[in-house]
Design an enzyme around this catalytic site. Sequence first.
Site, short mmCIF file in Angstrom:
data_model
loop_
_atom_site.label_atom_id
_atom_site.label_comp_id
_atom_site.label_asym_id
_atom_site.label_seq_id
_atom_site.Cartn_x
_atom_site.Cartn_y
_atom_site.Cartn_z
N ASP A 101 0.84 -1.20 0.00
CA ASP A 101 0.00 0.00 0.00
C ASP A 101 0.88 1.25 0.00
O ASP A 101 2.05 1.20 0.40
CB ASP A 101 -0.88 0.04 1.26
N1 URA Z 1 -1.12 -5.92 3.93
C1 URA Z 1 -1.63 -4.68 3.95
O1 URA Z 1 -2.67 -4.44 4.56
N2 URA Z 1 -0.98 -3.72 3.28
C2 URA Z 1 0.19 -3.91 2.62
O2 URA Z 1 0.76 -2.98 2.05
C3 URA Z 1 0.71 -5.22 2.63
C4 URA Z 1 0.04 -6.20 3.28
#
Ligand code: URA
Length: 244
Positions: A101
């Site tokens: 993310d």
């Molecule tokens: N899980 C998440 O919630 N976000 C990420 O970036 C990676 C794994």
Amino acid sequence: MRLDRFICKSTELSRAQAAVIIHAGRVAVNGEPLCDERAQVHESNRITLDDQVLQPRPFRYIMLHKPAGMICSNVDEYYASVFRLLSVEHPDELHIVGRLDVDTTGLVLLTDDGRWSFAITNPKSDCSKVYRVTLRDPISTASQTEVLQQRLIQGIKLQGEALPTRPALLTVLSEYQVLLTLSEGKFHQVKRMVAALGNRVRQLHRVQIGRLKLDIAEGEWRHLSEEEALRSADTNRIEAVRTL
Ligand code: URA
């Protein structure tokens, strides 16, 4: 892979230029001219351009330390793409192996080897991904830890998902910080799992994939050796760890 892709990977030609030379009958596969750019060819085929044998460039395996505020996409969107951090030839041939993310930091792998990325991302491979999670609420007691660990091992039913999450491991580092080891990568998985356990993620950082640990500073990147690439696709099975 497709013939035009093979030509791009073994010359400096673009996809459109590859199509032109293929249509002109200048490309042969195992001695026979092949004029369909969509035809599937194999690395073991003898592929020639004007009778010169073509060799695709070797696969590339890259580790990158993603900062917050950049996106795991090949192009800029509202946020800048992590590709801006890279200085490599033919960046368009690379793809990201398991996105993070925009607010997540840590280990991102990039490659042009589809089989390698499949081995890492396919949940059936059991390739572990380790996240350091900073929590909103503390985990203060051993019994709280035990309950969370059991729920993670049994699997958590996330909204909108047909199956529960695969077994995950919890390692408590401090009251507000844990390591979470997963072998799959559903959308926002860590954040959704933590929310389902009644807590919230404050910060998320990926530290390891398979047996490959992040070892470069934020914003930096480096090529992986073949041995390291193998290490990152190592299954490092959660099931096996669990039964130790
Ligand atoms: N899980 C998440 O919630 N976000 C990420 O970036 C990676 C794994």
